[in-house]
Design a protein around this motif. Structure first.
Motif, PDB file in Angstrom:
ATOM      1  N   THR A   9       0.830  -1.209   0.000  1.00 27.18           N
ATOM      2  CA  THR A   9       0.000   0.000   0.000  1.00 27.18           C
ATOM      3  C   THR A   9       0.863   1.257   0.000  1.00 27.18           C
ATOM      4  O   THR A   9       0.598   2.221  -0.720  1.00 27.18           O
ATOM      5  CB  THR A   9      -0.925  -0.013   1.216  1.00 27.18           C
ATOM      6  OG1 THR A   9      -1.668  -1.232   1.231  1.00 27.18           O
ATOM      7  CG2 THR A   9      -1.889   1.163   1.180  1.00 27.18           C
ATOM      8  N   GLN A  10       1.904   1.271   0.841  1.00 29.75           N
ATOM      9  CA  GLN A  10       2.808   2.418   0.863  1.00 29.75           C
ATOM     10  C   GLN A  10       3.504   2.606  -0.476  1.00 29.75           C
ATOM     11  O   GLN A  10       3.673   3.722  -0.964  1.00 29.75           O
ATOM     12  CB  GLN A  10       3.839   2.238   1.978  1.00 29.75           C
ATOM     13  CG  GLN A  10       3.241   2.199   3.381  1.00 29.75           C
ATOM     14  CD  GLN A  10       4.304   2.007   4.442  1.00 29.75           C
ATOM     15  OE1 GLN A  10       5.488   1.949   4.124  1.00 29.75           O
ATOM     16  NE2 GLN A  10       3.881   1.898   5.694  1.00 29.75           N
ATOM     17  N   ALA A  28       2.354   1.774  -3.418  1.00 25.83           N
ATOM     18  CA  ALA A  28       1.376   2.277  -4.388  1.00 25.83           C
ATOM     19  C   ALA A  28       1.134   3.766  -4.193  1.00 25.83           C
ATOM     20  O   ALA A  28       1.014   4.534  -5.159  1.00 25.83           O
ATOM     21  CB  ALA A  28       0.062   1.496  -4.251  1.00 25.83           C
ATOM     22  N   ALA A  29       1.065   4.215  -2.916  1.00 24.96           N
ATOM     23  CA  ALA A  29       0.867   5.640  -2.653  1.00 24.96           C
ATOM     24  C   ALA A  29       2.059   6.457  -3.150  1.00 24.96           C
ATOM     25  O   ALA A  29       1.905   7.529  -3.734  1.00 24.96           O
ATOM     26  CB  ALA A  29       0.646   5.865  -1.159  1.00 24.96           C
ATOM     27  N   VAL A  30       3.277   5.934  -2.915  1.00 24.50           N
ATOM     28  CA  VAL A  30       4.478   6.636  -3.397  1.00 24.50           C
ATOM     29  C   VAL A  30       4.496   6.692  -4.918  1.00 24.50           C
ATOM     30  O   VAL A  30       4.854   7.706  -5.535  1.00 24.50           O
ATOM     31  CB  VAL A  30       5.741   5.950  -2.828  1.00 24.50           C
ATOM     32  CG1 VAL A  30       6.996   6.523  -3.478  1.00 24.50           C
ATOM     33  CG2 VAL A  30       5.799   6.130  -1.323  1.00 24.50           C
ATOM     34  N   SER A  31       4.087   5.620  -5.567  1.00 26.63           N
ATOM     35  CA  SER A  31       4.055   5.598  -7.036  1.00 26.63           C
ATOM     36  C   SER A  31       3.038   6.594  -7.585  1.00 26.63           C
ATOM     37  O   SER A  31       3.302   7.297  -8.570  1.00 26.63           O
ATOM     38  CB  SER A  31       3.732   4.183  -7.522  1.00 26.63           C
ATOM     39  OG  SER A  31       4.692   3.257  -7.046  1.00 26.63           O
ATOM     40  N   ALA A  32       1.861   6.679  -6.936  1.00 25.94           N
ATOM     41  CA  ALA A  32       0.852   7.642  -7.398  1.00 25.94           C
ATOM     42  C   ALA A  32       1.341   9.072  -7.223  1.00 25.94           C
ATOM     43  O   ALA A  32       1.153   9.926  -8.101  1.00 25.94           O
ATOM     44  CB  ALA A  32      -0.447   7.418  -6.624  1.00 25.94           C
ATOM     45  N   THR A  33       1.989   9.362  -6.095  1.00 23.54           N
ATOM     46  CA  THR A  33       2.524  10.712  -5.880  1.00 23.54           C
ATOM     47  C   THR A  33       3.607  11.045  -6.891  1.00 23.54           C
ATOM     48  O   THR A  33       3.672  12.152  -7.434  1.00 23.54           O
ATOM     49  CB  THR A  33       3.074  10.827  -4.451  1.00 23.54           C
ATOM     50  OG1 THR A  33       2.065  10.443  -3.522  1.00 23.54           O
ATOM     51  CG2 THR A  33       3.521  12.248  -4.155  1.00 23.54           C
TER      52      THR A  33
END
Length: 343
Positions: free
Chosen positions: A82-83, A85-90
């Motif tokens: 999850t972390q 994926a959030a870093v990739s989206a940012t």
């Protein structure tokens, strides 16, 4: 011998604080203390004030420190996936914004290069790009127009709205021709209105572009007071014509409210078409009033004035080669006439 000595015997346990004079003084509560009575104060006469024993104040209660509670369960920060994926989206969002900024920077650089080339090329004129005619057309564009390049950032929205408003007005005139044609199909007495509708399309569409859109475009492009005044004069007359179109006087070639209600009695379908045209004429007139007020408010912010308009008009007139030649010819003819009359 001891009876003549002033010291007591060791066997005698004498307590000096048990003396009757001391105990009598300590038991007397009416006798004042030194902090309440000053014997050297001459302002107060009479016996000393009675002793007022103040009760001791209660000591402040000790505050208990707040108890610190610790969570019974550890906080869940999410799984590693999850972390990630959030870093990739940012990261993707930042890359997208960076690409957009780079694209805008390249566009600004291109405009700056174009403006520099236009300012340096004194002898060569810019290539016209409006109207955008196809290459096989025998006629070429008549004007050069680029709102994003020639108009400053604060006025681009207003000039763009005026351009679309001109296109909207031309489209309404074309729809007015269709409405008058439909009325002529059900009532042959409307031939005059059909002919005038054709005339209005051929006259108002190009003349409105030249007479009020181009002046407002040049006014915002070069902060020209003369073009501002030309726009106000012509566009105010145009708004009056819009109101006449909305009324729809019979025989004038306008599908306004009067003609639309008359056509509704003859044919319902034709009447609906003409009433729709009347609604568009009404919206056109209202939009014209709004844009006139908006341009006038922006004109007051630019610092233009009637004196500047007069100076610009005089400069443009005397800088025109045809005007100077005509003035020189008139002066020569007048001089020759005066010389011939004097002989």
């Amino acid at each position: 011998m001891s009876k003549y000595s002033s010291f007591p015997e060791p066997s005698d346990d004498h307590n000096p604080f048990q003396d009757p004079s001391v105990t009598q003084h300590s038991s007397n509560t009416d006798y004042p203390t030194l902090d309440l009575y000053n014997p050297f104060d001459t302002r107060t006469a009479g016996p000393p004030p009675p002793y007022d024993a103040t009760p001791p104040s209660a000591p402040p209660q000790a505050q208990t420190p707040p108890t610190r509670t610790t969570p019974t369960e550890p906080r869940n920060y999410g799984s590693y996936g999850t972390q990630q994926a959030a870093v990739s989206a940012t990261t993707a969002e930042l890359l997208r914004k960076q690409e957009e900024l780079e694209r805008k920077a390249k566009e600004l650089e291109r405009r700056e290069r174009e403006l520099d080339s236009q300012s340096r090329s004194t002898g060569s004129s810019r290539q016209n790009n409006w109207p955008p005619l196809p290459s096989f057309c025998p006629m070429g564009p008549c004007f050069y127009q680029d709102i994003n390049v020639e108009i400053s950032q604060g006025f681009q929205r207003t000039v763009t709205i005026m351009y679309y408003f001109w296109m909207f007005s031309a489209g309404i005139l074309l729809f007015n021709f269709i409405s008058c044609l439909s009325l002529f199909c059900v009532d042959t007495n409307g031939g005059v209105g059909l002919g005038l509708a054709i005339l209005w399309v051929l006259l108002f569409a190009p003349c409105s572009f030249v007479c009020w859109y181009r002046p407002v475009y040049k006014a915002f492009r070069s902060d020209s007071s003369f073009n501002f005044f030309a726009f106000f004069f012509v566009f105010f007359a145009q708004v009056v014509v819009y109101v006449i179109m909305t009324i729809g006087i019979p025989g004038w070639g306008f599908s306004g409210w009067i003609v639309g209600l008359y056509a509704l009695k003859i044919n319902i379908a034709v009447g609906v078409i003409m009433l729709l045209n009347a609604v568009l004429f009404t919206a056109q007139a209202a939009m014209g009033v709004v844009m006139l007020k908006r341009v006038h408010s922006m004109y007051r912010q630019t610092g233009a004035s009637f004196q500047k308009a007069q100076a610009e008009f005089a400069t443009e007139v005397f800088s025109n080669q045809a005007v100077r030649q005509a003035a020189a010819s008139a002066t020569t003819s007048a001089a020759q006439g005066a010389f011939t009359g004097a002989r």
